[in-house]
Scaffold this motif. Structure first.
Motif, PDB file in Angstrom:
ATOM      1  N   GLY A  27      -6.071 -92.232  76.981  1.00 36.16           N
ATOM      2  CA  GLY A  27      -5.566 -91.595  78.181  1.00 36.16           C
ATOM      3  C   GLY A  27      -6.287 -92.051  79.436  1.00 36.16           C
ATOM      4  N   SER A  28      -7.355 -92.838  79.278  1.00 35.37           N
ATOM      5  CA  SER A  28      -8.064 -93.385  80.426  1.00 35.37           C
ATOM      6  C   SER A  28      -7.129 -94.291  81.203  1.00 35.37           C
ATOM      7  CB  SER A  28      -9.289 -94.163  79.946  1.00 35.37           C
ATOM      8  OG  SER A  28      -9.878 -94.881  81.013  1.00 35.37           O
ATOM      9  N   ASP A  29      -7.281 -94.313  82.515  1.00 35.91           N
ATOM     10  CA  ASP A  29      -6.378 -95.078  83.361  1.00 35.91           C
ATOM     11  C   ASP A  29      -6.459 -96.579  83.128  1.00 35.91           C
ATOM     12  OD1 ASP A  29      -5.412 -92.786  84.514  1.00 35.91           O
ATOM     13  OD2 ASP A  29      -6.765 -92.859  86.245  1.00 35.91           O
ATOM     14  N   ASP A  30      -7.615 -97.051  82.646  1.00 39.58           N
ATOM     15  CA  ASP A  30      -7.792 -98.503  82.559  1.00 39.58           C
ATOM     16  C   ASP A  30      -8.040 -99.019  81.142  1.00 39.58           C
ATOM     17  OD1 ASP A  30     -10.229 -97.331  82.261  1.00 39.58           O
ATOM     18  OD2 ASP A  30     -11.255 -98.498  83.814  1.00 39.58           O
ATOM     19  N   LYS A  62      -4.357-103.642  81.456  1.00 39.09           N
ATOM     20  CA  LYS A  62      -5.487-102.794  81.110  1.00 39.09           C
ATOM     21  C   LYS A  62      -6.287-103.383  79.955  1.00 39.09           C
ATOM     22  CE  LYS A  62      -3.157 -98.581  82.670  1.00 39.09           C
ATOM     23  NZ  LYS A  62      -2.703 -97.215  82.315  1.00 39.09           N
ATOM     24  N   GLU A  63      -7.518-102.935  79.854  1.00 41.19           N
ATOM     25  CA  GLU A  63      -8.376-103.341  78.744  1.00 41.19           C
ATOM     26  C   GLU A  63      -7.879-102.700  77.453  1.00 41.19           C
ATOM     27  OE1 GLU A  63     -13.031-102.776  77.304  1.00 41.19           O
ATOM     28  OE2 GLU A  63     -12.397-102.159  79.314  1.00 41.19           O
ATOM     29  N   VAL A  64      -8.009-103.420  76.338  1.00 39.77           N
ATOM     30  CA  VAL A  64      -7.602-102.897  75.029  1.00 39.77           C
ATOM     31  C   VAL A  64      -8.828-102.752  74.136  1.00 39.77           C
ATOM     32  CG1 VAL A  64      -6.263-103.337  72.923  1.00 39.77           C
ATOM     33  CG2 VAL A  64      -5.281-103.859  75.172  1.00 39.77           C
ATOM     34  N   ASP A  85      -4.215 -94.291  71.950  1.00 38.50           N
ATOM     35  CA  ASP A  85      -2.912 -94.381  72.613  1.00 38.50           C
ATOM     36  C   ASP A  85      -1.859 -94.950  71.674  1.00 38.50           C
ATOM     37  OD1 ASP A  85      -3.686 -93.945  75.664  1.00 38.50           O
ATOM     38  OD2 ASP A  85      -5.185 -95.293  74.799  1.00 38.50           O
ATOM     39  N   LEU A  86      -2.289 -95.917  70.848  1.00 32.19           N
ATOM     40  CA  LEU A  86      -1.366 -96.644  69.972  1.00 32.19           C
ATOM     41  C   LEU A  86      -1.915 -96.709  68.559  1.00 32.19           C
ATOM     42  CD1 LEU A  86      -0.726 -99.797  72.235  1.00 32.19           C
ATOM     43  CD2 LEU A  86       0.602 -97.674  72.216  1.00 32.19           C
ATOM     44  N   ALA A  87      -1.021 -96.949  67.607  1.00 37.03           N
ATOM     45  CA  ALA A  87      -1.435 -97.172  66.223  1.00 37.03           C
ATOM     46  C   ALA A  87      -0.404 -98.053  65.540  1.00 37.03           C
ATOM     47  CB  ALA A  87      -1.577 -95.853  65.468  1.00 37.03           C
ATOM     48  N   PHE A  88      -0.877 -98.818  64.563  1.00 37.91           N
ATOM     49  CA  PHE A  88       0.026 -99.543  63.674  1.00 37.91           C
ATOM     50  C   PHE A  88      -0.098 -98.869  62.323  1.00 37.91           C
ATOM     51  CE2 PHE A  88       0.834-103.170  60.676  1.00 37.91           C
ATOM     52  CZ  PHE A  88       2.193-103.261  60.939  1.00 37.91           C
ATOM     53  N   MET A 275       2.486 -90.261  73.336  1.00 40.60           N
ATOM     54  CA  MET A 275       2.952 -90.108  74.711  1.00 40.60           C
ATOM     55  C   MET A 275       2.247 -88.977  75.451  1.00 40.60           C
ATOM     56  SD  MET A 275       4.829 -92.660  74.874  1.00 40.60           S
ATOM     57  CE  MET A 275       5.428 -92.408  76.549  1.00 40.60           C
ATOM     58  N   GLU A 276       1.370 -88.279  74.756  1.00 38.79           N
ATOM     59  CA  GLU A 276       0.555 -87.263  75.425  1.00 38.79           C
ATOM     60  C   GLU A 276      -0.577 -87.910  76.211  1.00 38.79           C
ATOM     61  OE1 GLU A 276      -1.408 -82.915  74.277  1.00 38.79           O
ATOM     62  OE2 GLU A 276      -0.208 -84.056  72.833  1.00 38.79           O
ATOM     63  N   VAL A 277      -0.968 -89.135  75.801  1.00 38.91           N
ATOM     64  CA  VAL A 277      -2.064 -89.821  76.483  1.00 38.91           C
ATOM     65  C   VAL A 277      -1.651 -91.173  77.070  1.00 38.91           C
ATOM     66  CG1 VAL A 277      -3.920 -88.677  75.232  1.00 38.91           C
ATOM     67  CG2 VAL A 277      -2.883 -90.720  74.245  1.00 38.91           C
ATOM     68  N   LEU A 278      -0.571 -91.755  76.559  1.00 41.64           N
ATOM     69  CA  LEU A 278      -0.096 -93.038  77.081  1.00 41.64           C
ATOM     70  C   LEU A 278       0.921 -92.802  78.178  1.00 41.64           C
ATOM     71  CD1 LEU A 278      -0.250 -96.190  76.608  1.00 41.64           C
ATOM     72  CD2 LEU A 278       1.882 -95.911  75.312  1.00 41.64           C
ATOM     73  N   GLU A 279       0.758 -93.496  79.288  1.00 40.24           N
ATOM     74  CA  GLU A 279       1.703 -93.351  80.390  1.00 40.24           C
ATOM     75  C   GLU A 279       3.040 -93.987  80.031  1.00 40.24           C
ATOM     76  OE1 GLU A 279      -0.054 -94.998  83.860  1.00 40.24           O
ATOM     77  OE2 GLU A 279      -1.796 -93.656  83.833  1.00 40.24           O
TER      78      GLU A 279
END
Length: 338
Positions: A27-30, A62-64, A85-88, A275-279
């Motif tokens: 959820g961090s902006d960057d 953004k940084e990953v 934010d993401l998962a596989f 989607m609670e933390v990913l824009e």
């Protein structure tokens, strides 16, 4: 006055600590955080993970950060609890995550060779050691009747192809015994002993090192480590051999052979977003880049089938990423409910 001062200091310290804990969190902006299952967390797949990370970074600016795990449950909890934010993850893992957090949404899955979702499948295997194959045959053909009383290895009870699909097959075959999924997780009702490999690689090694008589695992997670020794890919009776230069954990069982006694198609695994933390803008940009021709033709992501370099996705024809809706995973949901 002194009491107020002390309380003020405590409040200030607590505020600073909370702020520090939030730096770099999902959820961090960057920063975009992506969590990986144990199957994809090995050192041998670092370049493949990095290629995916680079695509996400390019899409979002953004940084990953990659979160590697050794346990399915940890990976699922990480995305559910807003720490990624993401998962596989496999279809079953996505379904479990969605049940716990409705903000989890699929982004894309890899298509089949046709470039469509019609053949967007991999394969769940039940395998036995080559030397033991006759113990699992009746009148010359493999039969599930023979697995009763044997030592069995699953992957994780959150694994689609390493538990849900084979469990459904086994429960259907032994329907007269009135078994449940829970019965298959422990020795006694059907198996003499039940192991969980923690990953598809781990389940396969449980078989090859002699700790299990039968093991469930999938083709796509072990393809980098094995080769066909006799027969056709994904066919019952085909013999696979562990490559001599296989990476961990197969480096301890190089040259060992196993045979497929059961092969079942399974829906491909999705990349998902919290989607609670990913824009929303990041979600849209990631989905757009993932489904682009550029990614479809990126040989670090879709590795040519005859390449000696291992990867997460194989390219034999028109494979690419395609967006999917939640309903696409209903066939796996139905398996769990039966």
């Amino acid at each position: 006055m002194q009491k107020r001062w002390v309380l003020g200091v405590v409040f200030l310290v607590a505020t600073v600590m909370l702020a520090a804990c939030s730096v770099g969190s999902a959820g961090s902006d960057d920063v975009i955080d992506i969590v990986w299952y144990p199957n994809e967390s090995g050192n041998d797949l670092k370049s493949a993970r990095d290629a995916i990370g680079d695509a996400i970074a390019d899409a979002t600016g953004k940084e990953v950060e990659h979160h590697l795990t050794t346990d399915y449950a940890i990976a699922i909890e990480t995305i559910v609890n807003n720490n990624a934010d993401l998962a596989f993850m496999g279809a079953q893992g996505y379904i479990e995550a969605k049940e716990q957090n409705d903000k989890i949404e699929p982004i894309v899955v890899a298509t089949g060779p046709s470039g469509t979702l019609d053949d967007a499948m991999y394969h769940s295997w039940l395998a036995v050691n080559v030397d033991d194959q006759d113990d699992f045959k009746v009148d010359g053909d493999f039969s599930l009747d023979t697995i009763e009383g044997k030592r069995f290895s699953f992957v994780s009870n959150s694994s689609t192809s390493g538990f849900v699909v084979p469990s459904s097959t086994i429960l259907g075959h032994f329907s007269e015994m009135d078994l449940t999924e829970e019965d298959l997780m422990e020795g006694g009702p059907l198996f003499s002993q039940v192991l969980f490999g923690g990953s598809h690689q781990g389940s396969a090694v449980n078989l090859l090192n002699g700790n299990a008589d039968v093991a469930a695992f999938c083709d796509s997670c072990v393809n980098n480590y094995v080769e066909v020794a006799n027969g056709e890919e994904n066919k019952v009776g085909t013999i696979y051999r562990v490559k001599e230069d296989a990476a961990e954990p197969f480096n301890t069982v190089t040259g060992s052979e196993f045979m497929l006694m059961s092969v079942t198609p399974v829906l491909n695994a999705p990349f998902v977003a919290n989607m609670e933390v990913l824009e929303q803008e990041d979600y849209d940009n990631i989905q757009e880049v993932f489904t682009s021709d550029e990614i479809a033709n990126n040989e670090e992501i879709f590795v040519p089938k005859d390449s000696e370099v291992g990867g997460l996705f194989s390219k034999s024809d028109q494979e690419r990423f395609m967006s999917v809706e939640d309903e696409w995973f209903n066939p796996i949901r139905e398996l769990s409910q039966n």
